[in-house]
Design a protein around this motif. Sequence first.
Motif, PDB file in Angstrom:
ATOM      1  N   VAL A   1       0.823  -1.208   0.000  1.00  0.00           N
ATOM      2  CA  VAL A   1       0.000   0.000   0.000  1.00  0.00           C
ATOM      3  C   VAL A   1       0.861   1.264   0.000  1.00  0.00           C
ATOM      4  O   VAL A   1       0.524   2.270  -0.640  1.00  0.00           O
ATOM      5  CB  VAL A   1      -0.976  -0.009   1.190  1.00  0.00           C
ATOM      6  CG1 VAL A   1      -0.230  -0.048   2.512  1.00  0.00           C
ATOM      7  CG2 VAL A   1      -1.909   1.182   1.147  1.00  0.00           C
ATOM      8  N   PHE A   2       2.009   1.190   0.679  1.00  0.00           N
ATOM      9  CA  PHE A   2       2.891   2.349   0.670  1.00  0.00           C
ATOM     10  C   PHE A   2       3.491   2.574  -0.717  1.00  0.00           C
ATOM     11  O   PHE A   2       3.554   3.702  -1.212  1.00  0.00           O
ATOM     12  CB  PHE A   2       3.992   2.162   1.714  1.00  0.00           C
ATOM     13  CG  PHE A   2       4.996   3.264   1.694  1.00  0.00           C
ATOM     14  CD1 PHE A   2       4.688   4.493   2.238  1.00  0.00           C
ATOM     15  CD2 PHE A   2       6.236   3.078   1.105  1.00  0.00           C
ATOM     16  CE1 PHE A   2       5.606   5.531   2.197  1.00  0.00           C
ATOM     17  CE2 PHE A   2       7.147   4.106   1.065  1.00  0.00           C
ATOM     18  CZ  PHE A   2       6.839   5.330   1.614  1.00  0.00           C
ATOM     19  N   GLY A   3       3.909   1.484  -1.367  1.00  0.00           N
ATOM     20  CA  GLY A   3       4.440   1.597  -2.721  1.00  0.00           C
ATOM     21  C   GLY A   3       3.404   2.140  -3.692  1.00  0.00           C
ATOM     22  O   GLY A   3       3.727   2.890  -4.616  1.00  0.00           O
ATOM     23  N   ILE A   4       2.138   1.747  -3.488  1.00  0.00           N
ATOM     24  CA  ILE A   4       1.063   2.266  -4.331  1.00  0.00           C
ATOM     25  C   ILE A   4       0.939   3.780  -4.159  1.00  0.00           C
ATOM     26  O   ILE A   4       0.823   4.531  -5.135  1.00  0.00           O
ATOM     27  CB  ILE A   4      -0.275   1.567  -3.985  1.00  0.00           C
ATOM     28  CG1 ILE A   4      -0.197   0.063  -4.317  1.00  0.00           C
ATOM     29  CG2 ILE A   4      -1.441   2.210  -4.732  1.00  0.00           C
ATOM     30  CD1 ILE A   4      -1.372  -0.744  -3.789  1.00  0.00           C
TER      31      ILE A   4
ATOM     32  N   VAL B   1       3.290   5.874  -3.094  1.00  0.00           N
ATOM     33  CA  VAL B   1       4.471   6.560  -3.638  1.00  0.00           C
ATOM     34  C   VAL B   1       4.373   6.666  -5.147  1.00  0.00           C
ATOM     35  O   VAL B   1       4.604   7.735  -5.732  1.00  0.00           O
ATOM     36  CB  VAL B   1       5.762   5.814  -3.236  1.00  0.00           C
ATOM     37  CG1 VAL B   1       6.961   6.331  -4.032  1.00  0.00           C
ATOM     38  CG2 VAL B   1       6.016   5.973  -1.745  1.00  0.00           C
TER      39      VAL B   1
ATOM     40  N   LEU C   1      10.993   4.042 -11.454  1.00  0.00           N
ATOM     41  CA  LEU C   1      10.878   3.490 -10.101  1.00  0.00           C
ATOM     42  C   LEU C   1      10.366   2.051 -10.131  1.00  0.00           C
ATOM     43  O   LEU C   1      10.716   1.238  -9.285  1.00  0.00           O
ATOM     44  CB  LEU C   1       9.945   4.349  -9.246  1.00  0.00           C
ATOM     45  CG  LEU C   1      10.530   5.665  -8.756  1.00  0.00           C
ATOM     46  CD1 LEU C   1       9.545   6.375  -7.854  1.00  0.00           C
ATOM     47  CD2 LEU C   1      11.836   5.438  -8.005  1.00  0.00           C
TER      48      LEU C   1
END
Lengths: 219, 219, 219
Positions: free
Chosen positions: A38-41, A43, A145
């Motif tokens: 969820v954090f990567g989403i 970012v 990324l």
Amino acid sequence: MQLQQLFSPSVQHTLDVVGIFVFAISGALLAVRKNFDVFGIAVLAEVTALGGGLFRDLVIGAVPPAAFTDLGYFLTPLLAALVVFFLHPHVERIQTGVLVFDAAGLGLFCVSGTTKAYSYGLNLTASATLGLATAVGGGVLRDVLANEVPSLLRWDRDLYAVPAIVGATMVVLCLHYAVLTPLTSGLAAVTAFVLRLLAMRFHWRAPRAWNRRSTVTEE
Amino acid sequence: MQLQQLFSPSVQHTLDVVGIFVFAISGALLAVRKNFDVFGIAVLAEVTALGGGLFRDLVIGAVPPAAFTDLGYFLTPLLAALVVFFLHPHVERIQTGVLVFDAAGLGLFCVSGTTKAYSYGLNLTASATLGLATAVGGGVLRDVLANEVPSLLRWDRDLYAVPAIVGATMVVLCLHYAVLTPLTSGLAAVTAFVLRLLAMRFHWRAPRAWNRRSTVTEE
Amino acid sequence: MQLQQLFSPSVQHTLDVVGIFVFAISGALLAVRKNFDVFGIAVLAEVTALGGGLFRDLVIGAVPPAAFTDLGYFLTPLLAALVVFFLHPHVERIQTGVLVFDAAGLGLFCVSGTTKAYSYGLNLTASATLGLATAVGGGVLRDVLANEVPSLLRWDRDLYAVPAIVGATMVVLCLHYAVLTPLTSGLAAVTAFVLRLLAMRFHWRAPRAWNRRSTVTEE
């Protein structure tokens, strides 16, 4: 600076937020496909939506960049990330709809990016280049990324940059002839938008280097 | 600017250099694993250690960035690169120790990055975001240069960003209520540090998108 | 600023454009090898030629960067892209000639980059570092966009950064002893140029970490 006020500030801001939202959706969807958490989403949503404008602002010396001063710009990608986090199968299903909105974002950003760069004193060529960078830069950062070849540069994708180049060029021509109004810049945005839709519909692609097959090995 | 003097300048500088050193070690170790030469090891050490702060300084307009004005900041990663170059089997062996120091760097940088951004006039949300970027940005650049998916974004890694987000949020809350002191900012750094240690110990991970297995193909 | 006028402005500008052209050729050739379309070729040519100087200008606060204010700097890579687009089999055939010109670009850029950074008030170490970044940064961005490990960092490539480091170091020594003249800076550029040619001729390479085979798995 007056140039930035092509539309009433609230209209301009609404258009910006719409463009940011749809770009953020495309970043969040790639993050899901890459199996990020969820954090990567979040970012990838932020970077895709704000990366192009951030680059433009650093180049023209508009620091701190709008991405860091406008709370709405910052929160919109988080909202897009949440939507994709919970509803991504539904978002995938309306992929075509997402691409249409992305085309709208492309049109809006190439116009607003060019205008903002020019209002900071850059020449016409540089302004159009930064308009293009505003429109496509976030997508390039998204792909870097995600450790993929930027889809912007691949020959097997429908034209993406060319519509933005046409839109940015229309804006600088209007600036040169002092006829940039809400109407003409709206026309430039719509032209880029429609060209992108046509490129998707008819799979327009740019040529690769001449004679490449004879000497270059496929990878 | 007074805000930056949370600790006496020499204490702050020492903490910064310690954080830079441990981040540089992680960059140098990845370079060895990627089979880079001694120059590549030095570059990856520099980028990992200074990249996050460099990004923050460009965004807030603090040019030339501290990475280029403070000789100690520049030389510390070279020292770390030398240590790894000659002793990397030993450094690998104490990998857990390195990760503990890296967690300390994470705590220190999210606090100092947030504070510096705020002292340049950014709002609370933007300051916390830049504090996070200071703490994790170097690692992202390290992975991009090494042509790997940033470990920050991968779901199969223990929580890394969340501890920094908590630390940065504590700092902005203290700023908001005007209670930022060496004690409270030390507390924020320690909280981020301990959270990261716990995340490693218990393999805390962030969730991926809901229902992803049903519709998305694994890559 | 007087320092920048080492050569007459027109001579300096000509040297810059030559360096930009040869770097752009290397970017365009990689784009062809990666099977990019004509737009991707142009982007990689621009990024390779101007990326290093753009980074330097952002760091020293010279905004808008020269890449966006000098039309000649912007158009030269497009010319290089066109040449490669139509003639790339011929350009490939004279690959050695291209590498010689690239070495010349390396020599020119490490000298002009160091000098410009120093003229903006950076210390000697930082100036040399930015000179190096000017010379090699575009190539790193080129490889990152092409989704490859930067050839700068790979051990199996002939020395590339070391000649630039030597050239940049010669310039800062001349600055320190106040003997930087067209002659001495020309000498620094030629030294970097010749060292790079020798590195290619004799396949000089930098060492990798000690004992690496015993503990690290080859990838």
